[in-house]
Write a protein that holds these residues in place. Structure first.
Motif, PDB file in Angstrom:
ATOM      1  N   SER A  79       0.645  75.634  69.318  1.00 53.27           N
ATOM      2  CA  SER A  79      -0.766  75.657  69.904  1.00 53.27           C
ATOM      3  C   SER A  79      -0.655  77.350  70.202  1.00 53.27           C
ATOM      4  O   SER A  79      -0.112  77.624  71.307  1.00 53.27           O
ATOM      5  CB  SER A  79      -0.933  74.969  70.822  1.00 53.27           C
ATOM      6  OG  SER A  79      -2.331  75.206  71.578  1.00 53.27           O
ATOM      7  N   LEU A  80      -1.666  78.055  69.727  1.00 57.02           N
ATOM      8  CA  LEU A  80      -1.511  79.482  70.191  1.00 57.02           C
ATOM      9  C   LEU A  80      -2.530  79.459  71.260  1.00 57.02           C
ATOM     10  O   LEU A  80      -2.353  80.555  72.048  1.00 57.02           O
ATOM     11  CB  LEU A  80      -2.150  80.453  69.100  1.00 57.02           C
ATOM     12  CG  LEU A  80      -1.204  80.466  67.821  1.00 57.02           C
ATOM     13  CD1 LEU A  80      -1.947  81.353  66.823  1.00 57.02           C
ATOM     14  CD2 LEU A  80       0.253  80.816  68.028  1.00 57.02           C
ATOM     15  N   LEU A 116       4.846  72.756  70.508  1.00 55.66           N
ATOM     16  CA  LEU A 116       4.766  73.424  71.622  1.00 55.66           C
ATOM     17  C   LEU A 116       3.557  74.028  71.959  1.00 55.66           C
ATOM     18  O   LEU A 116       2.646  74.432  71.244  1.00 55.66           O
ATOM     19  CB  LEU A 116       5.829  74.720  71.143  1.00 55.66           C
ATOM     20  CG  LEU A 116       6.066  75.833  72.242  1.00 55.66           C
ATOM     21  CD1 LEU A 116       6.925  75.069  73.367  1.00 55.66           C
ATOM     22  CD2 LEU A 116       6.497  76.892  71.307  1.00 55.66           C
ATOM     23  N   SER A 117       3.106  73.573  73.348  1.00 54.07           N
ATOM     24  CA  SER A 117       1.795  74.060  73.883  1.00 54.07           C
ATOM     25  C   SER A 117       1.554  75.753  73.860  1.00 54.07           C
ATOM     26  O   SER A 117       2.561  76.408  73.991  1.00 54.07           O
ATOM     27  CB  SER A 117       1.594  73.363  75.152  1.00 54.07           C
ATOM     28  OG  SER A 117       2.153  74.286  76.304  1.00 54.07           O
ATOM     29  N   SER A 118       0.296  76.130  74.313  1.00 50.04           N
ATOM     30  CA  SER A 118       0.033  77.563  74.256  1.00 50.04           C
ATOM     31  C   SER A 118       0.680  78.264  75.630  1.00 50.04           C
ATOM     32  O   SER A 118       0.792  79.381  75.567  1.00 50.04           O
ATOM     33  CB  SER A 118      -1.250  77.880  74.208  1.00 50.04           C
ATOM     34  OG  SER A 118      -1.952  77.270  75.203  1.00 50.04           O
ATOM     35  N   ARG A 119       1.049  77.098  76.667  1.00 49.56           N
ATOM     36  CA  ARG A 119       1.973  77.774  77.756  1.00 49.56           C
ATOM     37  C   ARG A 119       3.252  77.370  77.712  1.00 49.56           C
ATOM     38  O   ARG A 119       3.754  77.468  78.787  1.00 49.56           O
ATOM     39  CB  ARG A 119       1.052  77.284  79.044  1.00 49.56           C
ATOM     40  CG  ARG A 119      -0.462  77.360  78.814  1.00 49.56           C
ATOM     41  CD  ARG A 119      -1.387  76.979  79.971  1.00 49.56           C
ATOM     42  NE  ARG A 119      -2.755  76.826  79.260  1.00 49.56           N
ATOM     43  CZ  ARG A 119      -3.706  78.065  79.597  1.00 49.56           C
ATOM     44  NH1 ARG A 119      -3.040  79.473  79.790  1.00 49.56           N
ATOM     45  NH2 ARG A 119      -4.637  78.099  79.099  1.00 49.56           N
ATOM     46  N   PRO A 134      -0.597  78.944  83.908  1.00 42.69           N
ATOM     47  CA  PRO A 134      -0.061  80.360  83.553  1.00 42.69           C
ATOM     48  C   PRO A 134      -0.908  80.587  82.140  1.00 42.69           C
ATOM     49  O   PRO A 134      -1.526  80.078  81.563  1.00 42.69           O
ATOM     50  CB  PRO A 134       1.335  79.689  83.134  1.00 42.69           C
ATOM     51  CG  PRO A 134       1.246  78.318  82.886  1.00 42.69           C
ATOM     52  CD  PRO A 134       0.324  77.810  83.870  1.00 42.69           C
ATOM     53  N   SER A 135      -0.587  81.898  82.175  1.00 43.88           N
ATOM     54  CA  SER A 135      -1.141  82.587  80.847  1.00 43.88           C
ATOM     55  C   SER A 135      -0.685  81.989  79.436  1.00 43.88           C
ATOM     56  O   SER A 135       0.290  81.364  79.539  1.00 43.88           O
ATOM     57  CB  SER A 135      -0.871  84.151  80.878  1.00 43.88           C
ATOM     58  OG  SER A 135       0.321  84.248  81.029  1.00 43.88           O
ATOM     59  N   GLU A 136      -1.370  82.359  78.365  1.00 39.43           N
ATOM     60  CA  GLU A 136      -0.914  81.846  77.125  1.00 39.43           C
ATOM     61  C   GLU A 136       0.452  82.398  76.971  1.00 39.43           C
ATOM     62  O   GLU A 136       0.586  83.759  77.238  1.00 39.43           O
ATOM     63  CB  GLU A 136      -1.973  82.113  76.120  1.00 39.43           C
ATOM     64  CG  GLU A 136      -3.394  81.346  76.168  1.00 39.43           C
ATOM     65  CD  GLU A 136      -4.427  81.594  75.431  1.00 39.43           C
ATOM     66  OE1 GLU A 136      -5.412  80.876  75.533  1.00 39.43           O
ATOM     67  OE2 GLU A 136      -4.156  82.749  75.088  1.00 39.43           O
TER      68      GLU A 136
END
Length: 338
Positions: free
Chosen positions: A29-30, A274-277, A53-55
């Protein structure tokens, strides 16, 4: 050669869970941002949560994928949210396509920029594209997504076909309100297009419980309709996702079905998320995930990162618990890429 090791794959340590399943496929995930407001996912649109948190940066993404590639994962799907809302989407894709061991990059998109960018993304290294279209009725599409852009999205599908992607697929969530709507339109759509239109059973998440109870439709309705009309199930390709594709000699395209509520759905699981964070999710409907971000800051952390990923694998469950009404920690599908 193991089932999920393509010719020429890296021959290092391969990821395996406690049930003997090997993993070849990473859904990355972006972003959890999306510019659509689909009723089954983000009915109120994307709402930024404070304190998160940020991406992941492009550098962090590259280090993560490089580690998974060393572990034998060779298929990568870029998801969201809507992944193309990131201004650096093309740059990220191009860099990921250069990682040793990555053989195939796919993307899932709502298609709002596809007609303008299909050729650019193909040139950057995207091999396959999935486009979300839940209905071919313009009014229903606008009501469902919050945007009257069906014509643009359909034009994007055709642009993707012209751009020469290896595969083009349409994702359509099965909703009770659309159960009989537009079936003939969909058949006409796939009759002349070399693509797969895939119906996906509507999955319950923590934010859509009431809507799921109203709208969930079993996949066997589609399956029985196809079999009665002479469509035949096809064999899955190596590294493929969970869809069962059906073909008919009178149609150029195929129709697929993803039925996560069916028995045995998780037995052939070959994917991680995998998540964007920066959190590793062993299952879409599992726990909050394992934080990898602290190990994505420098190139010299690769060995420690790989060790953390390997150590997490025994924690992967045999399957989800959707049939028990348990969606794990997933608030909505945009949160970790569906």
């Amino acid at each position: 050669m193991a089932l999920f090791d393509p010719p020429g794959s890296l021959q290092g340590e391969r990821l395996e869970d406690g049930f003997g399943r090997r993993f070849s496929y990473l859904r990355l995930s972006l972003t959890d941002r999306c510019n659509f407001r689909c009723t089954y996912c983000l009915p109120n649109g994307f709402v930024k949560q404070q304190g998160l948190p940020s991406e992941l940066s492009s550098e962090e993404i590259y280090r993560a994928v490089a580690a998974f590639a060393r572990l034998g994962l060779w298929k990568l799907r870029l998801t969201g949210g809507e992944p193309t809302v990131r201004h650096d989407f093309t740059e990220i894709t191009r860099k990921l396509s250069e990682i040793e061991g990555i053989r195939r990059i796919a993307m899932t998109t709502n298609g709002y920029r596809l007609v303008q960018r299909a050729s650019e993304w193909r040139e950057a290294g995207v091999d396959a594209v999935n486009v979300s279209i839940d209905t071919l009725d313009p009014k229903a599409f606008a009501s469902l997504t919050g945007h009257d852009r069906l014509a643009d999205v359909v034009a994007g599908v055709d642009a993707a076909l012209e751009a020469g992607f290896d595969t083009v697929k349409v994702n359509s969530v099965l909703l009770r309100d659309l159960e009989r709507s537009g079936w003939d339109d969909i058949l006409r759509f796939v009759e002349t297009r070399n693509l797969s239109w895939r119906f996906i059973e509507f999955m319950r998440t923590n934010d859509n419980t009431a809507f799921h109870e109203q709208q969930a439709t079993p996949g066997e309705i589609v399956r029985d309709r196809l079999l009665a009309a002479g469509w035949e199930p096809q064999s899955r390709e190596i590294g493929a996702g969970p869809a069962v594709d059906y073909a008919h000699p009178a149609y150029r395209g195929r129709i697929g079905l993803i039925a996560p509520y069916s028995p045995g759905f998780c037995e052939s699981c070959n994917r991680l998320r995998l998540s964007s964070r920066g959190r590793l999710h062993l299952c879409l409907f599992g726990t909050e995930g394992l934080d990898l971000r602290e190990l994505l800051q420098r190139d010299d952390q690769q060995e420690e990162l790989i060790a953390r990923i390997v150590a997490a694998m025994p924690g992967k469950s045999r399957g989800h618990r959707l049939n028990e009404g348990d969606s794990g920690a997933t608030p909505h599908l945009a949160s970790i890429g569906g």
